[in-house]
Structure formats: C-alpha cells, structure tokens
Design an enzyme around this catalytic site. Structure first.
Site, short mmCIF file in Angstrom:
data_model
loop_
_atom_site.label_atom_id
_atom_site.label_comp_id
_atom_site.label_asym_id
_atom_site.label_seq_id
_atom_site.Cartn_x
_atom_site.Cartn_y
_atom_site.Cartn_z
N LYS A 1 0.84 -1.21 0.00
CA LYS A 1 0.00 0.00 0.00
C LYS A 1 0.87 1.26 0.00
O LYS A 1 0.61 2.19 -0.75
CB LYS A 1 -0.94 -0.01 1.22
CG LYS A 1 -1.91 -1.20 1.21
CD LYS A 1 -2.95 -1.12 2.32
CE LYS A 1 -2.41 -1.46 3.69
NZ LYS A 1 -2.09 -2.89 3.90
N ARG B 1 11.35 -5.15 4.70
CA ARG B 1 11.13 -3.74 4.38
C ARG B 1 11.74 -2.80 5.39
O ARG B 1 11.83 -3.09 6.57
CB ARG B 1 9.64 -3.45 4.20
CG ARG B 1 8.83 -3.52 5.46
CD ARG B 1 7.37 -3.28 5.15
NE ARG B 1 6.52 -3.51 6.30
CZ ARG B 1 5.20 -3.45 6.26
NH1 ARG B 1 4.56 -3.19 5.13
NH2 ARG B 1 4.48 -3.65 7.34
N ARG C 1 10.61 -2.11 11.22
CA ARG C 1 9.54 -1.62 12.07
C ARG C 1 9.41 -2.60 13.23
O ARG C 1 9.54 -3.80 13.04
CB ARG C 1 8.23 -1.67 11.27
CG ARG C 1 7.79 -0.34 10.75
CD ARG C 1 6.67 -0.48 9.78
NE ARG C 1 5.50 -1.15 10.35
CZ ARG C 1 4.34 -1.27 9.71
NH1 ARG C 1 4.21 -0.81 8.48
NH2 ARG C 1 3.31 -1.87 10.26
N ARG D 1 -10.21 -0.66 8.10
CA ARG D 1 -9.74 -2.03 8.32
C ARG D 1 -10.81 -2.91 8.94
O ARG D 1 -10.58 -4.11 9.08
CB ARG D 1 -8.54 -1.99 9.26
CG ARG D 1 -7.18 -2.08 8.57
CD ARG D 1 -6.17 -2.28 9.67
NE ARG D 1 -4.84 -2.63 9.28
CZ ARG D 1 -3.87 -1.79 8.97
NH1 ARG D 1 -4.11 -0.51 8.89
NH2 ARG D 1 -2.66 -2.22 8.72
N ARG E 1 -1.60 -9.93 12.42
CA ARG E 1 -2.04 -8.92 11.46
C ARG E 1 -2.69 -9.56 10.23
O ARG E 1 -3.70 -9.06 9.73
CB ARG E 1 -0.86 -8.02 11.08
CG ARG E 1 -0.51 -7.08 12.24
CD ARG E 1 0.94 -6.67 12.27
NE ARG E 1 1.29 -5.88 11.12
CZ ARG E 1 2.54 -5.78 10.64
NH1 ARG E 1 3.53 -6.45 11.21
NH2 ARG E 1 2.79 -5.03 9.61
P1 AMP Z 1 0.19 -0.39 9.18
O1 AMP Z 1 1.36 0.54 9.09
O2 AMP Z 1 -0.94 0.01 8.28
O3 AMP Z 1 0.57 -1.83 9.02
O4 AMP Z 1 -0.38 -0.24 10.67
C1 AMP Z 1 0.42 -0.53 11.80
C2 AMP Z 1 -0.46 -0.77 13.02
O5 AMP Z 1 -1.21 0.41 13.33
C3 AMP Z 1 -1.50 -1.87 12.89
O6 AMP Z 1 -0.97 -3.17 13.15
C4 AMP Z 1 -2.51 -1.45 13.96
O7 AMP Z 1 -2.03 -1.74 15.26
C5 AMP Z 1 -2.51 0.07 13.81
N1 AMP Z 1 -3.50 0.51 12.79
C6 AMP Z 1 -3.25 1.18 11.64
N2 AMP Z 1 -4.38 1.44 10.96
C7 AMP Z 1 -5.39 0.92 11.71
C8 AMP Z 1 -6.79 0.85 11.56
N3 AMP Z 1 -7.41 1.37 10.49
N4 AMP Z 1 -7.51 0.23 12.53
C9 AMP Z 1 -6.92 -0.28 13.63
N5 AMP Z 1 -5.60 -0.26 13.83
C10 AMP Z 1 -4.82 0.34 12.89
#
Ligand code: AMP
Length: 229
Positions: free
Chosen positions: A19, A130, A170, A96, A181
C-alpha cells in the site's frame, strides 16, 4: 465521457501488499493528493509519546487493531481538514473493519478502492525485509529492493535524498505479530471488499510488480471507470 480524477482513493490489501509503495506511485502522478497512512500517524504519535500514542502503543506492539472509536476519531479529524477537501486523499490502512468502513461513508465520498493482491508467501518476504529512510521516508526492501549504494552490512546511502542510514525494521514487523495482522486482515476484509464491489468502484491490481507500472498505467487505474452507471 472524458477522463476524471478520482479524488478519494482507498488502498486496500493485506499487510505487506504494497500500500505504501503504491501510494508513492500515485503521488508521482498526482503530487497534490494527500496520503493518509493511519499506521504512519500512529507510529508518529507513539514516537512522540502523545496521549494518543500512549493509548495505541500496546496494540501496535502486538500487531492488534487499535479500537475502532480511537481510529475513527483520528481519521475523521484528518479528513475534515481543508487540504483533503481541496486535493482529495489516498487512504492507506483505513478502513480495516466494517465499522470503520461505515463511519468512513459518513465522512467522505470514496471514489475508488484499489485492492492490492499478492501471493501470501510474497507478503512475508516483503514485511520481513522492508525498511525506510528515516530522513525522507523512501521505501526499500533488504532482499528485493535495497538502495543502490551499500556502505557496509546494513548501512546504506538513500537513493532519494543521499543521507546515510541503517537498516532498521519496524518494531511490529516480526513473525509473531505478522500472524496476528494477517489474521485480522482475513477476518475483516471480505465484507469491505464486497461493499465496494457492489458499488462498482473496486479495482483489483496485481501488486507483485507495481514499481514496473508506467505512470500512464497508474493514471488509467485511477481515472478509468470500470463500470458505466
Ligand atoms: P500499518 O502501518 O498500516 O501496518 O499499521 C500498523 C499498526 O497500526 C497496525 O498493526 C494497527 O495496530 C494500527 N492501525 C493502523 N491502521 C489501523 C486501523 N485502520 N484500525 C486499527 N488499527 C490500525
């Protein structure tokens, strides 16, 4: 009917589907569009130890979803700002859950959802490899897309900004949280995908090689209607 610019775009796909990479490709073509990554916003809050960051940290650490009401309020506040109204946005990492998706419909009109599809084994490799330049945010992968210049093991010069930096994962990119996840994604994705499919505004993109798409191809994905109403 001529081309049109989809103003509000949702980028959807499993963790590691690409993404962030695809958002950067869209910004090459539409530099004015506002990229909103909820994951990036949370990481920034955690780093700065804000109130929101303190609430979100344990969820991020464990790869769990931050509760809907917290995420929705944060996104609502961001989407209601003038820059989004003027330039449109790319939502990356939101919605999400079906509840987040319902709330989103009340806040903005989504023009297009791009579903990034990739084999599951590729996801793991992407996530574990990454990293990004802490100075400019350029995205890399240790195995598939390292910066051109390597100074020594795990130390590079950024192709984009020229800064020297070190490979750093990360903190939630480890095998344990990845399982959680991916599970969350699988549990929540189908109703969201169906919702946009039924509206006729979903496009599937094979995200194995989105770096090889030309800008013209990116523009077509964004601007061509896939159904005439
Ligand atoms: P990402 O960078 O999109 O993988 O997000 C990293 C983490 O942020 C996720 O594993 C969740 O803990 C939190 N997070 C990000 N976006 C959301 C969302 N829309 N709903 C709930 N948790 C989120």
């Amino acid at each position: 009917m001529g081309d049109y610019m989809s103003k509000n775009i949702v980028l959807f796909g499993a963790p590691g589907a690409g993404k962030g990479t695809f958002a950067a490709r869209i910004k090459e073509v539409y530099p004015q569009i506002i990229h909103i990554s909820t994951g990036d916003i949370f990481r920034e809050h955690v780093k700065n130890q804000t109130e929101l960051g303190k609430k979100a940290k344990s969820y991020l650490d464990e790869g769990k979803l931050v509760p809907d009401e917290i995420v929705i309020e944060m996104v609502r506040e961001r989407l209601n700002r003038e820059d989004v109204k003027k330039n449109g946005c790319i939502l990356d990492g939101f919605p999400r859950t079906p509840e987040q998706n319902e709330a989103l419909q009340e806040i903005i009109e989504v023009d297009l959802l791009i579903l990034l599809e990739v084999e599951e084994e590729v996801l793991l490799k992407r996530i574990l490899g990454r990293f990004s330049c802490p100075n400019c945010g350029a995205l890399y992968n240790k195995y598939t897309l390292p910066p051109e210049k390597k100074v020594e093991e795990d130390v590079y010069i950024c192709d984009e900004c020229g800064e020297k930096f070190e490979f750093e994962q990360r903190s939630d990119d480890n095998e344990e949280t990845i399982k959680t996840r991916l599970h969350n994604y699988k549990e929540n994705a189908q109703p969201i995908i169906k919702f946009y499919e039924n509206k006729g505004i979903l496009k599937r993109v094979d995200s194995t090689n989105t770096l090889e798409l030309s800008q013209k191809e990116i523009k077509e994905i964004i601007e061509k209607r896939n159904r005439y109403e």
